[in-house]
Design a protein around this motif. Structure first.
Motif, mmCIF file in Angstrom:
data_model
loop_
_atom_site.group_PDB
_atom_site.id
_atom_site.type_symbol
_atom_site.label_atom_id
_atom_site.label_comp_id
_atom_site.label_asym_id
_atom_site.label_seq_id
_atom_site.Cartn_x
_atom_site.Cartn_y
_atom_site.Cartn_z
ATOM 1 N N GLN A 1 100.825 37.087 -14.604
ATOM 2 C CA GLN A 1 101.393 38.056 -13.447
ATOM 3 C C GLN A 1 101.709 39.453 -14.186
ATOM 4 N N TYR A 2 101.599 40.518 -13.334
ATOM 5 C CA TYR A 2 102.081 41.792 -13.961
ATOM 6 C C TYR A 2 103.498 41.959 -13.567
ATOM 7 N N LYS A 3 104.222 42.412 -14.808
ATOM 8 C CA LYS A 3 105.675 42.647 -14.898
ATOM 9 C C LYS A 3 105.836 43.890 -13.879
ATOM 10 N N ASP A 4 107.097 43.995 -13.338
ATOM 11 C CA ASP A 4 107.776 45.052 -12.473
ATOM 12 C C ASP A 4 107.530 46.303 -13.136
ATOM 13 N N LYS A 5 107.243 47.247 -12.310
ATOM 14 C CA LYS A 5 106.957 48.627 -13.035
ATOM 15 C C LYS A 5 105.627 48.733 -13.851
ATOM 16 N N THR A 6 104.714 47.812 -14.207
ATOM 17 C CA THR A 6 103.697 48.075 -14.692
ATOM 18 C C THR A 6 102.511 48.408 -13.694
ATOM 19 N N VAL A 7 102.601 48.227 -12.539
ATOM 20 C CA VAL A 7 101.701 48.539 -11.573
ATOM 21 C C VAL A 7 102.179 49.103 -10.425
ATOM 22 N N ASP A 8 101.595 50.189 -9.735
ATOM 23 C CA ASP A 8 102.213 50.767 -8.745
ATOM 24 C C ASP A 8 101.094 50.426 -7.671
ATOM 25 N N ILE A 9 99.934 50.758 -7.788
ATOM 26 C CA ILE A 9 98.691 50.576 -6.862
ATOM 27 C C ILE A 9 97.623 49.715 -7.584
ATOM 28 N N PHE A 10 96.936 48.965 -6.874
ATOM 29 C CA PHE A 10 95.607 48.357 -6.972
ATOM 30 C C PHE A 10 94.525 48.997 -6.428
ATOM 31 N N ALA A 11 93.339 49.226 -7.341
ATOM 32 C CA ALA A 11 92.247 49.866 -6.854
ATOM 33 C C ALA A 11 91.354 48.668 -6.555
ATOM 34 N N LEU A 12 90.912 48.336 -5.610
ATOM 35 C CA LEU A 12 89.932 47.271 -5.419
ATOM 36 C C LEU A 12 88.462 47.708 -5.059
ATOM 37 N N VAL A 13 87.563 47.450 -6.079
ATOM 38 C CA VAL A 13 86.212 48.154 -5.944
ATOM 39 C C VAL A 13 84.967 47.299 -5.673
ATOM 40 N N SER A 14 84.095 47.742 -4.896
ATOM 41 C CA SER A 14 82.865 47.114 -4.580
ATOM 42 C C SER A 14 81.885 48.040 -5.065
ATOM 43 N N LEU A 15 81.188 47.720 -6.355
ATOM 44 C CA LEU A 15 80.239 48.497 -6.804
ATOM 45 C C LEU A 15 78.951 48.765 -5.885
ATOM 46 N N PRO A 16 78.312 47.709 -5.419
ATOM 47 C CA PRO A 16 77.303 47.644 -4.648
ATOM 48 C C PRO A 16 77.640 48.738 -3.417
ATOM 49 N N HIS A 17 78.760 48.686 -2.605
ATOM 50 C CA HIS A 17 79.331 49.771 -1.669
ATOM 51 C C HIS A 17 79.581 50.961 -2.403
ATOM 52 N N ARG A 18 80.053 51.069 -3.645
ATOM 53 C CA ARG A 18 80.498 52.251 -4.400
ATOM 54 C C ARG A 18 81.774 52.935 -3.293
ATOM 55 N N ASN A 19 82.410 52.084 -3.093
ATOM 56 C CA ASN A 19 83.838 52.119 -2.472
ATOM 57 C C ASN A 19 84.953 51.469 -2.950
ATOM 58 N N VAL A 20 86.229 51.902 -2.738
ATOM 59 C CA VAL A 20 87.406 51.325 -3.335
ATOM 60 C C VAL A 20 88.323 51.288 -2.013
ATOM 61 N N ILE A 21 89.036 50.080 -2.116
ATOM 62 C CA ILE A 21 90.297 50.149 -1.117
ATOM 63 C C ILE A 21 91.441 49.991 -2.117
ATOM 64 N N PHE A 22 92.475 50.862 -1.683
ATOM 65 C CA PHE A 22 93.650 51.036 -2.510
ATOM 66 C C PHE A 22 94.824 50.128 -1.694
ATOM 67 N N VAL A 23 95.345 49.515 -2.776
ATOM 68 C CA VAL A 23 96.604 48.701 -1.933
ATOM 69 C C VAL A 23 97.805 48.872 -2.934
ATOM 70 N N PRO A 24 99.164 48.742 -2.226
ATOM 71 C CA PRO A 24 100.182 49.058 -3.040
ATOM 72 C C PRO A 24 100.495 47.462 -3.722
ATOM 73 N N LYS A 25 101.042 47.420 -5.016
ATOM 74 C CA LYS A 25 101.370 46.180 -5.451
ATOM 75 C C LYS A 25 101.863 45.207 -4.648
ATOM 76 N N HIS B 1 84.508 45.662 6.352
ATOM 77 C CA HIS B 1 85.888 46.604 5.896
ATOM 78 C C HIS B 1 85.602 47.355 4.330
ATOM 79 N N MET B 2 85.109 46.407 3.483
ATOM 80 C CA MET B 2 84.991 47.061 2.257
ATOM 81 C C MET B 2 83.912 48.073 2.201
#
Length: 131
Positions: free
Chosen positions: A78-102, A114-115
């Protein structure tokens, strides 16, 4: 980079950094063993971004499932508090990123449509404006 997953991860970090650089003042890729992949500045505030990249869709479900925990070779996944603000979820075949808050869940899933069709820049701005 000896493992194929290392190459996938590094490609995801570079793709994420390129999108971040469109709207952010500074974007810095960190080096291992940092718990954060990218640090960036937006509107005079620093953010920590953790990148999760995939090179393949789940063949049985046709979805993109991302594990939001640290790598399997880490004792405390598990990520500790304050170690991550945002996740970047990447699909390399689509060359796209979905950003989500922690978030507290350990996995998140997106349908392929959607991806593929996500507007990464607008998605990033929405997430940043709501943090």
């Amino acid at each position: 980079m000896s493992r194929p997953t290392d190459k996938v991860g590094k490609a995801g970090e570079y793709l994420t950094a390129s999108i971040l650089s469109i709207v952010c003042e500074d974007v810095v890729l960190t080096t291992p063993p940092s718990t954060t992949d990218i640090i960036f500045q937006y509107q005079d505030r620093l953010y920590k971004c953790q990148v999760k990249a995939k090179s393949k869709i789940e063949p049985t479900r046709g979805n993109w499932r991302f594990d939001l925990r640290r790598s399997g070779n880490t004792k405390d996944r598990q990520y500790k508090d304050k170690t991550v603000d945002i996740f970047a979820l990447v699909s390399l075949p689509h060359r796209n990123v979905i950003f989500v808050p922690k978030i507290q869940q350990s996995q998140i899933t997106f349908v392929d449509e959607h991806m593929k069709n996500n507007d990464a820049v607008n998605n990033l701005l929405d997430v940043l404006d709501n943090l």
